[in-house]
Write a protein that holds these residues in place. Structure first.
Motif, PDB file in Angstrom:
ATOM      1  N   ASN A 190       0.850  -1.187   0.000  1.00 52.03           N
ATOM      2  CA  ASN A 190       0.000   0.000   0.000  1.00 52.03           C
ATOM      3  C   ASN A 190       0.892   1.246   0.000  1.00 52.03           C
ATOM      4  O   ASN A 190       2.114   1.169   0.110  1.00 52.03           O
ATOM      5  N   ILE A 191       0.285   2.408  -0.113  1.00 54.40           N
ATOM      6  CA  ILE A 191       1.070   3.628  -0.285  1.00 54.40           C
ATOM      7  C   ILE A 191       1.979   3.909   0.911  1.00 54.40           C
ATOM      8  O   ILE A 191       3.111   4.395   0.751  1.00 54.40           O
ATOM      9  N   ALA A 192       1.533   3.584   2.112  1.00 52.33           N
ATOM     10  CA  ALA A 192       2.357   3.825   3.301  1.00 52.33           C
ATOM     11  C   ALA A 192       3.572   2.907   3.323  1.00 52.33           C
ATOM     12  O   ALA A 192       4.711   3.351   3.569  1.00 52.33           O
ATOM     13  N   GLU A 193       3.361   1.623   3.078  1.00 53.26           N
ATOM     14  CA  GLU A 193       4.480   0.679   3.046  1.00 53.26           C
ATOM     15  C   GLU A 193       5.492   1.096   1.980  1.00 53.26           C
ATOM     16  O   GLU A 193       6.711   1.028   2.192  1.00 53.26           O
ATOM     17  N   SER A 194       4.989   1.557   0.842  1.00 51.94           N
ATOM     18  CA  SER A 194       5.871   2.012  -0.221  1.00 51.94           C
ATOM     19  C   SER A 194       6.722   3.197   0.226  1.00 51.94           C
ATOM     20  O   SER A 194       7.927   3.250  -0.034  1.00 51.94           O
ATOM     21  N   MET A 195       6.119   4.148   0.907  1.00 51.65           N
ATOM     22  CA  MET A 195       6.874   5.306   1.406  1.00 51.65           C
ATOM     23  C   MET A 195       8.029   4.880   2.303  1.00 51.65           C
ATOM     24  O   MET A 195       9.169   5.329   2.143  1.00 51.65           O
ATOM     25  N   TYR A 196       7.741   4.015   3.244  1.00 48.61           N
ATOM     26  CA  TYR A 196       8.774   3.609   4.202  1.00 48.61           C
ATOM     27  C   TYR A 196       9.886   2.811   3.528  1.00 48.61           C
ATOM     28  O   TYR A 196      11.066   2.941   3.884  1.00 48.61           O
ATOM     29  N   GLN A 197       9.542   1.992   2.547  1.00 50.32           N
ATOM     30  CA  GLN A 197      10.565   1.259   1.814  1.00 50.32           C
ATOM     31  C   GLN A 197      11.487   2.215   1.055  1.00 50.32           C
ATOM     32  O   GLN A 197      12.713   2.036   1.025  1.00 50.32           O
ATOM     33  N   GLN A 198      10.897   3.249   0.466  1.00 49.74           N
ATOM     34  CA  GLN A 198      11.698   4.201  -0.304  1.00 49.74           C
ATOM     35  C   GLN A 198      12.530   5.120   0.584  1.00 49.74           C
ATOM     36  O   GLN A 198      13.531   5.677   0.132  1.00 49.74           O
ATOM     37  N   LEU A 199      12.138   5.285   1.809  1.00 55.17           N
ATOM     38  CA  LEU A 199      12.871   6.153   2.738  1.00 55.17           C
ATOM     39  C   LEU A 199      13.983   5.429   3.502  1.00 55.17           C
ATOM     40  O   LEU A 199      14.780   6.072   4.174  1.00 55.17           O
ATOM     41  N   ARG A 200      14.066   4.120   3.377  1.00 52.92           N
ATOM     42  CA  ARG A 200      14.925   3.368   4.298  1.00 52.92           C
ATOM     43  C   ARG A 200      16.408   3.690   4.158  1.00 52.92           C
ATOM     44  O   ARG A 200      17.166   3.492   5.118  1.00 52.92           O
ATOM     45  N   LEU A 201      16.860   4.219   3.015  1.00 52.41           N
ATOM     46  CA  LEU A 201      18.259   4.588   2.854  1.00 52.41           C
ATOM     47  C   LEU A 201      18.490   6.095   2.989  1.00 52.41           C
ATOM     48  O   LEU A 201      19.612   6.571   2.810  1.00 52.41           O
ATOM     49  N   GLU A 202      17.441   6.840   3.328  1.00 51.23           N
ATOM     50  CA  GLU A 202      17.581   8.283   3.522  1.00 51.23           C
ATOM     51  C   GLU A 202      18.114   8.580   4.926  1.00 51.23           C
ATOM     52  O   GLU A 202      18.128   7.705   5.801  1.00 51.23           O
ATOM     53  N   ARG A 203      18.544   9.816   5.146  1.00 48.75           N
ATOM     54  CA  ARG A 203      19.147  10.124   6.453  1.00 48.75           C
ATOM     55  C   ARG A 203      18.109  10.136   7.583  1.00 48.75           C
ATOM     56  O   ARG A 203      18.469   9.954   8.751  1.00 48.75           O
ATOM     57  N   TYR A 204      16.843  10.371   7.257  1.00 48.13           N
ATOM     58  CA  TYR A 204      15.772  10.292   8.260  1.00 48.13           C
ATOM     59  C   TYR A 204      14.721   9.311   7.732  1.00 48.13           C
ATOM     60  O   TYR A 204      13.702   9.711   7.166  1.00 48.13           O
ATOM     61  N   PRO A 205      14.943   8.009   7.900  1.00 46.71           N
ATOM     62  CA  PRO A 205      14.076   7.012   7.267  1.00 46.71           C
ATOM     63  C   PRO A 205      12.665   6.940   7.842  1.00 46.71           C
ATOM     64  O   PRO A 205      11.752   6.446   7.178  1.00 46.71           O
ATOM     65  N   GLU A 206      12.491   7.399   9.075  1.00 42.09           N
ATOM     66  CA  GLU A 206      11.143   7.416   9.654  1.00 42.09           C
ATOM     67  C   GLU A 206      10.677   8.861   9.713  1.00 42.09           C
ATOM     68  O   GLU A 206      11.176   9.657  10.511  1.00 42.09           O
ATOM     69  N   PRO A 207       9.725   9.245   8.860  1.00 47.16           N
ATOM     70  CA  PRO A 207       9.336  10.654   8.800  1.00 47.16           C
ATOM     71  C   PRO A 207       8.690  11.142  10.084  1.00 47.16           C
ATOM     72  O   PRO A 207       7.994  10.385  10.775  1.00 47.16           O
ATOM     73  N   ALA A 208       8.947  12.409  10.391  1.00 42.17           N
ATOM     74  CA  ALA A 208       8.296  13.013  11.544  1.00 42.17           C
ATOM     75  C   ALA A 208       6.806  13.193  11.269  1.00 42.17           C
ATOM     76  O   ALA A 208       5.967  12.987  12.154  1.00 42.17           O
ATOM     77  N   TRP A 209       6.488  13.588  10.032  1.00 41.83           N
ATOM     78  CA  TRP A 209       5.098  13.808   9.635  1.00 41.83           C
ATOM     79  C   TRP A 209       4.859  13.281   8.225  1.00 41.83           C
ATOM     80  O   TRP A 209       5.735  13.369   7.369  1.00 41.83           O
ATOM     81  N   ILE A 210       3.665  12.757   7.993  1.00 40.65           N
ATOM     82  CA  ILE A 210       3.145  12.514   6.653  1.00 40.65           C
ATOM     83  C   ILE A 210       1.883  13.355   6.516  1.00 40.65           C
ATOM     84  O   ILE A 210       0.997  13.312   7.377  1.00 40.65           O
ATOM     85  N   VAL A 211       1.825  14.141   5.449  1.00 37.45           N
ATOM     86  CA  VAL A 211       0.677  15.015   5.207  1.00 37.45           C
ATOM     87  C   VAL A 211      -0.135  14.452   4.050  1.00 37.45           C
ATOM     88  O   VAL A 211       0.398  14.222   2.962  1.00 37.45           O
ATOM     89  N   ALA A 212      -1.403  14.237   4.280  1.00 37.00           N
ATOM     90  CA  ALA A 212      -2.312  13.749   3.246  1.00 37.00           C
ATOM     91  C   ALA A 212      -3.470  14.726   3.113  1.00 37.00           C
ATOM     92  O   ALA A 212      -3.660  15.615   3.953  1.00 37.00           O
ATOM     93  N   THR A 213      -4.235  14.570   2.049  1.00 37.58           N
ATOM     94  CA  THR A 213      -5.494  15.295   1.900  1.00 37.58           C
ATOM     95  C   THR A 213      -6.613  14.264   1.872  1.00 37.58           C
ATOM     96  O   THR A 213      -6.360  13.068   1.758  1.00 37.58           O
ATOM     97  N   ALA A 214      -7.852  14.720   1.970  1.00 38.64           N
ATOM     98  CA  ALA A 214      -8.961  13.771   2.085  1.00 38.64           C
ATOM     99  C   ALA A 214     -10.065  14.089   1.094  1.00 38.64           C
ATOM    100  O   ALA A 214     -10.588  15.203   1.065  1.00 38.64           O
ATOM    101  N   GLY A 215     -10.387  13.085   0.275  1.00 43.00           N
ATOM    102  CA  GLY A 215     -11.575  13.113  -0.565  1.00 43.00           C
ATOM    103  C   GLY A 215     -12.537  12.086   0.003  1.00 43.00           C
ATOM    104  O   GLY A 215     -13.540  12.411   0.627  1.00 43.00           O
ATOM    105  N   THR A 216     -12.180  10.827  -0.156  1.00 42.68           N
ATOM    106  CA  THR A 216     -12.909   9.772   0.553  1.00 42.68           C
ATOM    107  C   THR A 216     -12.424   9.666   1.999  1.00 42.68           C
ATOM    108  O   THR A 216     -13.171   9.295   2.899  1.00 42.68           O
TER     109      THR A 216
END
Length: 390
Positions: free
Chosen positions: A199-225
């Motif tokens: 899912n989109i969240a799992e994908s984000m964390y996989q892509q961040l794992r080699l970055e200097r801050y792999p666990e984001p402080a915040w994720i910002v989303a918008t809402a339709g549904t």
């Protein structure tokens, strides 16, 4: 007034509805789900939808340039690179699998959706993939480019003058045609596998794992549904991450009021100008208890933010991207003021070429009475100094 349009010829309101009913199969006897022919069709339909996901590489995680000295990284998950060009491709795939496996989507029967655009584009794609008709019930103000894309994928557009009547009209149309009302606003949060399965969240964390801050402080989303924010928030809690979830809400939407006041019956008296997000009622798929914060974002600020995005990375995006980006900017400014380091992630929800006559049109802004000048100045100050103007 309701009108239905397809890629052939426009028709008067009543004639259009009749044409839609006539062109789809409406047998009174339901499908025999034990029929070998139906089971063969179902297996093939599910295979095609799953194969679409298997063919698709993951979407990119782009960096927004910020001064190195801040010690903060800002990322945008670029959902505009899906085959149908938006975040809603994930949702539509999940909804089709959910509907097929529940026996709701059947051969030759139309799938009908209440949608302001991007979900309908993606659902039209999957309907064509599995070989069923598709009708999108949408406000008459929906961008012409989204209508063109729905029709390009073989769908029809059924217009309503008041966006608040979309739900009832979609349900009534399904009843008249013997079709299935997909009802994204109810099923978005339950059709998506929030525990994983790329899912989109799992994908984000996989892509961040080699970055200097792999666990984001915040994720910002918008809402339709509300399905995306629910999926991300549930995944964060399930995986025991410390990430906080913020939902940015545009003008003419009730989500912010419903969340801050704890009112599940909150409503708004008009439709959102930011297509794809903001709703006049608290949708069943919006899960207030899963998120940590909400921000109310002026529509002019959303437009200023997408224009700033184009200036920074050379990419046009839709207005909903600007709503999330404005809130992400504000969160980054708070982190700078507090001397905190870390990463923040938000989304590119869909491409800006769908909105050239809206968010990138000065004439449209003037018509809507929107002045982006002070918001553009605020973004410029923030990017130069890290401070959020008061």
């Amino acid at each position: 007034m309701n009108t239905t349009r397809n890629s052939a010829t426009p028709a008067p309101p009543r004639a259009a509805a009749a044409a839609t009913d006539t062109c789809t199969a409406t047998p009174t006897i339901d499908v025999d789900r034990s029929d070998p022919a139906y089971r063969t069709w179902l297996k093939e339909a599910v295979r095609k939808v799953q194969a679409d996901a298997n063919r698709s590489a993951d979407t990119h995680l782009l960096r927004f340039p910020l001064p190195e000295r801040w010690g903060i990284d800002l990322y945008l998950k670029d959902e505009s690179t899906h085959p149908t060009g938006s975040l809603k491709h994930r949702l539509a795939r999940s909804l089709f699998l959910y509907g097929l496996c529940n026996g709701w989507i059947r051969p030759d029967r139309p799938v009908i959706e209440a949608s302001s655009g991007s979900t309908a584009v993606s659902e039209a794609y999957f309907a064509k993939l599995v070989g069923v008709p598709f009708i999108a019930v949408m406000p008459r103000t929906t961008s012409s480019e989204k209508c063109r894309l729905i029709e390009f994928h073989g769908g029809s557009c059924h217009f309503v003058d008041d966006s608040r009547t979309m739900y009832e009209e979609a349900a009534a149309l399904a009843e008249r045609t013997g079709g299935h009302y997909m009802d994204q606003f109810t099923y978005a949060e339950r059709a998506t596998d929030w525990r994983g399965n790329n899912n989109i969240a799992e994908s984000m964390y996989q892509q961040l794992r080699l970055e200097r801050y792999p666990e984001p402080a915040w994720i910002v989303a918008t809402a339709g549904t509300g399905g995306t924010s629910a999926t991300i928030a549930r995944y964060v809690h399930y995986m025991q991450h410390d990430t906080r979830i913020c939902v940015a809400d545009p003008e003419n939407s009730c989500f912010f009021d419903g969340w801050t006041q704890g009112d599940p019956h909150a409503t708004a008296d008009r439709g959102s100008r930011i297509e794809g997000i903001g709703r006049p009622r608290m949708e069943p798929s919006f899960v207030p208890g899963a998120i940590d914060r909400m921000m109310k974002v002026p529509d002019a600020a959303s437009v200023a933010a997408v224009r700033a995005l184009e200036g920074a990375i050379g990419r046009k995006a839709g207005g909903s991207t600007g709503t999330g980006l404005w809130s992400a900017f504000k969160i980054v400014a708070e982190m700078v003021a507090q001397g905190r380091t870390g990463s923040v992630v938000t989304l590119i929800c869909d491409p800006g070429d769908r909105y050239l006559d809206k968010y990138y049109s000065d004439a449209w802004l003037a018509e809507q009475g929107l002045d982006i000048t002070p918001y553009a100045a605020a973004i410029e100050t923030f990017l130069a100094t890290g401070a959020w103007p008061t």
